[in-house]
Design a protein around this motif. Sequence first.
Motif, PDB file in Angstrom:
ATOM      1  N   LYS A  16       4.493   2.689  -3.498  1.00  0.00           N
ATOM      2  CA  LYS A  16       5.041   2.271  -2.208  1.00  0.00           C
ATOM      3  C   LYS A  16       4.087   2.648  -1.081  1.00  0.00           C
ATOM      4  N   ALA A  17       4.024   1.777  -0.113  1.00  0.00           N
ATOM      5  CA  ALA A  17       3.235   2.035   1.091  1.00  0.00           C
ATOM      6  C   ALA A  17       3.826   1.203   2.223  1.00  0.00           C
ATOM      7  N   LYS A  18       3.572   1.608   3.423  1.00  0.00           N
ATOM      8  CA  LYS A  18       4.115   0.925   4.590  1.00  0.00           C
ATOM      9  C   LYS A  18       3.578  -0.508   4.649  1.00  0.00           C
ATOM     10  N   GLY A  19       4.485  -1.461   4.823  1.00  0.00           N
ATOM     11  CA  GLY A  19       4.098  -2.857   4.972  1.00  0.00           C
ATOM     12  C   GLY A  19       3.984  -3.618   3.663  1.00  0.00           C
TER      13      GLY A  19
ATOM     14  N   LYS B   8       5.709  -5.258   0.612  1.00  0.00           N
ATOM     15  CA  LYS B   8       7.063  -5.692   0.257  1.00  0.00           C
ATOM     16  C   LYS B   8       7.179  -6.122  -1.199  1.00  0.00           C
ATOM     17  N   THR B   9       6.156  -6.777  -1.740  1.00  0.00           N
ATOM     18  CA  THR B   9       6.273  -7.343  -3.083  1.00  0.00           C
ATOM     19  C   THR B   9       5.774  -6.374  -4.145  1.00  0.00           C
ATOM     20  N   ALA B  10       6.214  -6.615  -5.376  1.00  0.00           N
ATOM     21  CA  ALA B  10       5.784  -5.773  -6.499  1.00  0.00           C
ATOM     22  C   ALA B  10       4.277  -5.923  -6.731  1.00  0.00           C
TER      23      ALA B  10
ATOM     24  N   ALA C 153      -1.135  -3.632  -6.695  1.00  0.00           N
ATOM     25  CA  ALA C 153      -2.525  -3.709  -6.230  1.00  0.00           C
ATOM     26  C   ALA C 153      -2.893  -2.469  -5.427  1.00  0.00           C
ATOM     27  N   HIS C 154      -1.967  -1.987  -4.630  1.00  0.00           N
ATOM     28  CA  HIS C 154      -2.210  -0.774  -3.843  1.00  0.00           C
ATOM     29  C   HIS C 154      -2.403   0.444  -4.760  1.00  0.00           C
ATOM     30  N   ALA C 155      -1.633   0.522  -5.858  1.00  0.00           N
ATOM     31  CA  ALA C 155      -1.774   1.644  -6.797  1.00  0.00           C
ATOM     32  C   ALA C 155      -3.154   1.613  -7.454  1.00  0.00           C
ATOM     33  N   VAL C 156      -3.607   0.424  -7.880  1.00  0.00           N
ATOM     34  CA  VAL C 156      -4.934   0.306  -8.496  1.00  0.00           C
ATOM     35  C   VAL C 156      -6.021   0.635  -7.472  1.00  0.00           C
TER      36      VAL C 156
END
Length: 132
Positions: A16-19, A21-23, A28-31
Amino acid sequence: MRYEYRVIPAPSRGQKAKGLKTAEARFAHAVETVMNDLAGEGWEYLRADTLPSEERQGLTSSTTTFRTLLVFRRPEESDPSPFQPKLLDSAPEPEPQVTPPAAPPQPAPATGAKPELPPLDVPKRPGDRPAG
């Protein structure tokens, strides 16, 4: 150049991160976070591989599960080759060109005297008449 490698399991869940919304965006943010953390330690991302892993299930059976791995590399710390200057093939240095000294300037002809010019060598054509 010699490298050392680091292989880690790819994230299986999003972060999870600010902004976001989609899985897909969270995944992608985790990678991206994993890649940036390792890049900060000097690791270069090389590739992602999916490999089979045989795992035990119960007491007597096993199953094959596929795992996605991220592969990173960096030059070995003991390998000094990235920091060694490479010598170029050197050609022998050309010998310096020595120019002979210039001839001393000739004195100007006396006034009224015509300078002596070398005779012109003009080829004669057939049929030309001699002058005179």
